[in-house]
Design an enzyme around this catalytic site. Sequence first.
Site, PDB file in Angstrom:
ATOM      1  N   ASN A   1      -1.882  -0.110   4.024  1.00 39.37           N
ATOM      2  CA  ASN A   1      -1.103  -0.537   5.180  1.00 39.37           C
ATOM      3  C   ASN A   1      -0.898  -2.049   5.249  1.00 39.37           C
ATOM      4  O   ASN A   1       0.023  -2.529   5.909  1.00 39.37           O
ATOM      5  CB  ASN A   1      -1.811  -0.058   6.457  1.00 39.37           C
ATOM      6  CG  ASN A   1      -1.213  -0.659   7.702  1.00 39.37           C
ATOM      7  OD1 ASN A   1      -0.055  -0.414   8.041  1.00 39.37           O
ATOM      8  ND2 ASN A   1      -1.996  -1.462   8.406  1.00 39.37           N
TER       9      ASN A   1
ATOM     10  N   ASP B   1      -9.399  -9.969   2.520  1.00 40.42           N
ATOM     11  CA  ASP B   1      -8.026 -10.329   2.189  1.00 40.42           C
ATOM     12  C   ASP B   1      -7.655  -9.499   0.962  1.00 40.42           C
ATOM     13  O   ASP B   1      -8.170  -9.736  -0.142  1.00 40.42           O
ATOM     14  CB  ASP B   1      -7.936 -11.828   1.884  1.00 40.42           C
ATOM     15  CG  ASP B   1      -6.538 -12.266   1.477  1.00 40.42           C
ATOM     16  OD1 ASP B   1      -5.660 -11.411   1.278  1.00 40.42           O
ATOM     17  OD2 ASP B   1      -6.316 -13.495   1.340  1.00 40.42           O
TER      18      ASP B   1
ATOM     19  N   TYR C   1      10.141 -10.342   1.693  1.00 44.41           N
ATOM     20  CA  TYR C   1       9.660  -9.108   2.300  1.00 44.41           C
ATOM     21  C   TYR C   1      10.404  -7.903   1.728  1.00 44.41           C
ATOM     22  O   TYR C   1       9.788  -6.905   1.339  1.00 44.41           O
ATOM     23  CB  TYR C   1       9.852  -9.181   3.815  1.00 44.41           C
ATOM     24  CG  TYR C   1       9.358  -7.979   4.573  1.00 44.41           C
ATOM     25  CD1 TYR C   1       8.005  -7.808   4.853  1.00 44.41           C
ATOM     26  CD2 TYR C   1      10.243  -7.005   5.028  1.00 44.41           C
ATOM     27  CE1 TYR C   1       7.550  -6.710   5.547  1.00 44.41           C
ATOM     28  CE2 TYR C   1       9.795  -5.905   5.731  1.00 44.41           C
ATOM     29  CZ  TYR C   1       8.454  -5.758   5.994  1.00 44.41           C
ATOM     30  OH  TYR C   1       8.011  -4.661   6.686  1.00 44.41           O
TER      31      TYR C   1
ATOM     32  N   ALA D   1       9.353  -7.202  -1.873  1.00 44.14           N
ATOM     33  CA  ALA D   1       8.031  -6.586  -1.940  1.00 44.14           C
ATOM     34  C   ALA D   1       8.085  -5.120  -1.537  1.00 44.14           C
ATOM     35  O   ALA D   1       7.508  -4.253  -2.207  1.00 44.14           O
ATOM     36  CB  ALA D   1       7.059  -7.348  -1.040  1.00 44.14           C
ATOM     37  N   LYS D   2       8.786  -4.837  -0.446  1.00 42.82           N
ATOM     38  CA  LYS D   2       8.834  -3.462   0.053  1.00 42.82           C
ATOM     39  C   LYS D   2       9.665  -2.559  -0.851  1.00 42.82           C
ATOM     40  O   LYS D   2       9.408  -1.355  -0.929  1.00 42.82           O
ATOM     41  CB  LYS D   2       9.363  -3.457   1.486  1.00 42.82           C
ATOM     42  CG  LYS D   2       8.423  -4.137   2.487  1.00 42.82           C
ATOM     43  CD  LYS D   2       7.052  -3.470   2.525  1.00 42.82           C
ATOM     44  CE  LYS D   2       6.178  -4.008   3.643  1.00 42.82           C
ATOM     45  NZ  LYS D   2       4.872  -3.321   3.734  1.00 42.82           N
TER      46      LYS D   2
ATOM     47  N   SER E   1       9.103  -0.113   3.890  1.00 40.03           N
ATOM     48  CA  SER E   1       9.948  -0.508   5.016  1.00 40.03           C
ATOM     49  C   SER E   1      11.374  -0.067   4.734  1.00 40.03           C
ATOM     50  O   SER E   1      11.757   0.108   3.563  1.00 40.03           O
ATOM     51  CB  SER E   1       9.912  -2.031   5.199  1.00 40.03           C
ATOM     52  OG  SER E   1      10.928  -2.480   6.070  1.00 40.03           O
TER      53      SER E   1
ATOM     54  N   GLY F   1      -6.636  -2.218   8.970  1.00 34.67           N
ATOM     55  CA  GLY F   1      -6.834  -1.107   9.899  1.00 34.67           C
ATOM     56  C   GLY F   1      -7.342  -1.490  11.272  1.00 34.67           C
ATOM     57  O   GLY F   1      -7.670  -0.596  12.064  1.00 34.67           O
TER      58      GLY F   1
END
Length: 255
Positions: A84, A57, A150, A153-154, A137, A15
């Site tokens: 996020n 993390d 990526y 994962a999304k 995404s 954030g």
Amino acid sequence: MDLGITGLRVLVTAGAAGIGRAVVEAFLEEGARVFACDVDAQALADLPAEVGRSRTDVADRDAVAAMITAALDHLGGLDVLVNNAGIAGPTGRVEEIAPEEWDRCLSVCLTSQYNCARLAVPHLRDSRNASIVNLSSAAGKFGFGLRSPYAAAKWGVIGFTKSLAIELGEAGIRVNAILPGLVAGDRQRRVLEAKAQQQGTSFGEMEQRAFSFVSIKTYVTARQIADQILLLCSPRGGTISGQAIAIDGDTRMLS
């Protein structure tokens, strides 16, 4: 418009910058109470004074447990979790991607959302306006060549979101995913530059190719994404749950 979220207790991962920072600021403007975590200590230090914070993390489960405790202490409970945190991951053909790069991308972009939700949900059950927003995404809907970690994962984020929506619906907890598409900023530029280099073309050509796949033919802003999240987390979000919502008009595919 009064969204009715004054006093809402909100936790935003990653954030301190980019989309996360826009989400933090948007909730503050509406009178919410906010706690943010991030891996960037300097960016965390630059947040408004009223924001609770933790250098975390989110791929580290012990660190997440400590962060959730700190967030609850600061907020006095929890109404909203905005998952996020994410990284771009490596660019390259699957046989070129190192296993540790694959593992790290999935850990941050997908498993971190489980890490946070697992500990947040018991507290969200006590809220009268509870919601989770997971950042996915357009790559999680259509795939993305040369970005397989990526995209995988999304894609998983959308499955996780829809499953949680079913699981938590009886508790009145809404769960939705946001699919930002092309977001203005340095991170998007780096992604397009890496892909342009991989394909032997220019950044400008790659950018125009990316625009050709979205109806609005331009970037979306972090604030536009934040505004959508505000609506979903407000009482005006009604019964919207289990949805994967694009913010760029209509993405047809990615290549």
